[in-house]
Design a protein around this motif. Structure first.
Motif, PDB file in Angstrom:
ATOM      1  N   ALA A 125      22.853  41.758  53.551  1.00  0.00           N
ATOM      2  CA  ALA A 125      24.000  42.654  53.389  1.00  0.00           C
ATOM      3  C   ALA A 125      24.879  42.190  52.232  1.00  0.00           C
ATOM      4  N   ARG A 126      25.567  43.133  51.631  1.00  0.00           N
ATOM      5  CA  ARG A 126      26.512  42.778  50.575  1.00  0.00           C
ATOM      6  C   ARG A 126      27.635  41.917  51.150  1.00  0.00           C
ATOM      7  N   TYR A 127      28.259  41.116  50.304  1.00  0.00           N
ATOM      8  CA  TYR A 127      29.345  40.245  50.765  1.00  0.00           C
ATOM      9  C   TYR A 127      30.592  41.064  51.102  1.00  0.00           C
ATOM     10  N   ALA A 128      31.254  40.641  52.180  1.00  0.00           N
ATOM     11  CA  ALA A 128      32.578  41.168  52.536  1.00  0.00           C
ATOM     12  C   ALA A 128      33.302  40.069  53.296  1.00  0.00           C
ATOM     13  N   THR A 129      34.615  40.044  53.241  1.00  0.00           N
ATOM     14  CA  THR A 129      35.422  39.024  53.897  1.00  0.00           C
ATOM     15  C   THR A 129      35.144  38.989  55.395  1.00  0.00           C
ATOM     16  N   PHE A 130      35.043  37.785  55.942  1.00  0.00           N
ATOM     17  CA  PHE A 130      34.745  37.655  57.367  1.00  0.00           C
ATOM     18  C   PHE A 130      35.827  38.330  58.209  1.00  0.00           C
TER      19      PHE A 130
END
Length: 227
Positions: A125-130
């Motif tokens: 998956a693409r990166y996103a803030t936790f």
């Protein structure tokens, strides 16, 4: 299954996540569908001190009873809501899966066991803030038609109908990740074609129902036991 039994089993699985080496410290989280909502591990509590009473009960509207839930409750809720075919969501930061996730690498069908996640690849998956809705959205995309995915620069998610199944898959994803990282030291490995992976996945489904990989009737000669 009674909530008390589910809570006991969740604590056991969480501790096995650590002893198996796929998780460490307070990283990772676990949820299980329960009644009209779900149970989820609490935020920031080490598994070796966690008790069944610490497990948090949540509704799909985001309200909860008890301790503060894992910061990743959003993707647990959204996956369970979207995927009626599964009942368990397991997230961990296993070392080799996370190594690949740090490079945003999808795991290709370099080995036939990639098919255990339901397709010819295990997507990243693409990166996103936790803890954000953006991460939940990215995870849902990567999990479409799959039982596992990597999370960009983060870790992995594995799904299952049971706690045991989700743990088994998470360990398998980590094993595949380690093999892929090691194979990459020799160069990008060849991948199995899609038609072969379709055959592999079909056989895996047959065997999950207790049948062998052969078509019915092709090897059905049973020898009687000797007296």
């Amino acid at each position: 299954m009674e909530h008390k039994q589910l809570r006991d089993e969740m604590v056991s699985i969480c501790r096995r996540m650590n002893t198996s080496g796929i998780n460490q410290g307070t990283a990772g989280n676990l949820s299980v569908r329960a009644g009209s909502g779900f149970l989820i591990t609490p935020s920031g509590l080490p598994y070796d001190t966690m008790t069944p009473e610490d497990i948090v009960e949540m509704d799909f509207d985001g309200t909860y009873v008890g301790r503060r839930p894992s910061s990743e409750w959003r993707f647990h809720r959204d996956i369970l809501k979207a995927r009626e075919d599964i009942d368990v969501v397991l997230h961990c930061h296993s070392v080799y899966a996370t190594t690949l996730a740090c490079h945003h690498k999808t795991i290709p069908s370099f080995h036939y066991m990639t098919g255990v996640a339901g397709g010819a690849t295990i997507r990243c998956a693409r990166y996103a803030t936790f803890g954000t809705q953006a991460l939940s959205d990215a995870a849902l995309e990567a999990l479409e038609g799959r039982l596992a995915c990597l999370l960009g620069q983060h870790g992995q998610i594995s799904l299952g109908k049971s706690l045991e199944a989700a743990l088994w898959l998470a360990i398998e994803v980590e094993t595949l990740s380690r093999m892929y990282v090691q194979a990459l030291t020799l160069g990008e490995p060849p991948v199995l074609p899609d038609d072969e992976m379709e055959r592999v996945i079909a056989q895996m489904k047959r065997m999950s129902y207790g049948f062998g990989p052969e078509a019915e009737g092709s090897n059905d000669i049973a020898r009687p036991r000797k007296a």
